[in-house]
Design an enzyme around this catalytic site. Structure first.
Site, PDB file in Angstrom:
ATOM      1  N   HIS A   1       0.797  -1.204  -0.187  1.00 18.39           N
ATOM      2  CA  HIS A   1       0.000  -0.059   0.096  1.00 18.39           C
ATOM      3  C   HIS A   1       1.084   1.263   0.004  1.00 18.39           C
ATOM      4  CE1 HIS A   1      -2.939   3.152   1.245  1.00 18.39           C
ATOM      5  NE2 HIS A   1      -3.995   1.864   1.050  1.00 18.39           N
TER       6      HIS A   1
ATOM      7  N   GLU B   1      -7.615  -4.484   0.197  1.00 14.23           N
ATOM      8  CA  GLU B   1      -8.322  -5.185  -1.009  1.00 14.23           C
ATOM      9  C   GLU B   1      -8.255  -6.714  -0.985  1.00 14.23           C
ATOM     10  OE1 GLU B   1      -6.899  -3.516  -4.693  1.00 14.23           O
ATOM     11  OE2 GLU B   1      -7.577  -1.575  -4.357  1.00 14.23           O
TER      12      GLU B   1
END
Length: 367
Positions: free
Chosen positions: A254, A309
């Site tokens: 991320h 996700e």
């Protein structure tokens, strides 16, 4: 002076709403850990916290639930607009157009009101469900007054009362999607509102930002990866092949979080309760464990961990949400945070007016 592009690292506002600390893996909503809110609280309670600054007591919660319930039924003019929009218009474009259309002369007021934020949040899931069913040639489903926000969303999409575990998993996902600091869409909304434009125009601008693929990411690529891996015994070889050929493992790493993504941790807990013993979830757990080990081997020092996700994919697979609804559903969640930021912006408003550095040619000056 070093150039700062994309405003990275530039502080654009002070906020009481949320804190994102990527180094420590912290996500905080008004003094509460977001992961605890996702696991232990309802959508309505978390929304009340962001809009009003505190978790609701019993009376306040009941009142908010009533207001959301009364706002969830689509007005006739919204139905007519949804029916008139081209069927080829993607859902995010539909949301952008319909939200902007809500800014009637009566509603386009300054400063914005929290009641507008509540109504818009309630309406968005109904808009998505109506449009989705319409494209499938199915009759719309009116909201069920006995169901909460997340359960009503699933009900209006399918016409069937959802499994309570599925509704709980979706609730956790929606709470974790509500707020994430001064991200691109939140900034876009605050900039629009800072001109003293109305809340609906500002949310429409934020939706336009969200639909860009660099921001409104969806777990569909994670689902595709898990489906291609297929079984536990294939996982390590498949991922080694991807990494050795310069590919990327979807659902890991991320831009902000340099340690475990707290949103992924919360969804992992909820999803484990939801699908414990399910082969597809056992595969996801095995893939996560294997991927983190391989990423440490192939990309040492990069601190690549599971992001939201990855486990969002597990939730979406469990509730069988169509892939084309992933980003719109995320948008329905983030509307709570957007509108909280817009209300905050209105309270301390000063128009955003950054500078730029001119790099073009200068005219030739005369003597």
């Amino acid at each position: 002076m070093a150039k700062v592009t994309g405003l990275e690292g530039v502080v654009a506002a002070e906020t009481d709403i949320g804190l994102v600390d990527g180094e420590r893996g912290h996500l905080i909503y008004r003094g509460y850990w977001a992961k605890d809110l996702a696991v232990n609280y309802s959508f309505e309670e978390a929304a009340h916290l962001l809009w009003y600054g505190s978790l609701p007591d019993g009376r306040e919660l009941a009142a908010l639930q009533t207001r959301l319930r009364e706002s969830r039924k689509l007005p006739e003019q919204v139905r007519l607009l949804l029916d008139a929009l081209p069927k080829t218009l993607p859902m995010m474009g539909v949301l952008q157009a319909v939200v902007a259309s809500l800014a009637t002369e009566e509603e386009a007021v300054w400063p914005p009101k929290v009641s507008q934020a509540e109504r818009l949040t309630a309406l968005l899931i109904a808009i998505i469900a109506y449009r989705h069913r319409s494209l499938q040639g199915l009759a719309p489903i009116d909201p069920d007054p006995e169901l909460d926000h997340a359960a009503n969303y699933l009900y209006m999409l399918t016409g069937e009362r959802p499994n309570p575990d599925h509704a709980k998993a979706l609730t956790a996902y929606l709470i974790l999607g509500m707020e994430h600091g001064m991200n691109a869409s939140t900034f876009s909304g605050r900039v629009t509102l800072s001109t003293q434009s109305d809340l609906f125009a500002a949310v429409s601008a934020a939706i336009g930002t969200m639909k860009g693929p660099l921001h409104g990411g969806a777990p569909s690529e994670v689902i595709a990866m898990l489906e291609e891996i297929g079984t536990k015994d294939r996982a390590e070889a498949w991922m080694r092949n991807v990494l050795e050929n310069g590919g990327r493992l979807m659902g890991f790493g991320h831009r902000i979080y340099k340690t475990k993504d707290p949103r992924a941790e919360a969804l992992r807990i909820v999803t484990e309760r939801l699908t414990g013993g399910d082969p597809s979830f056992e595969l996801a757990l095995h893939v996560e464990e294997t991927a983190i080990r391989l990423l440490a081997e192939y990309k040492p020092g990069r601190r690549l961990y599971t992001n939201v996700e990855f486990f969002a994919a597990a939730v979406m697979m469990a509730i069988k949400l169509p892939t084309e609804l992933f980003t719109p559903t995320f948008t329905a969640a983030r509307t709570v945070g957007w509108t909280a930021h817009m209300l905050e912006q209105a309270g301390i408003n000063r128009i955003f007016r950054p500078q730029s550095t001119y790099t073009g040619r200068m005219p030739v000056f005369g003597d």
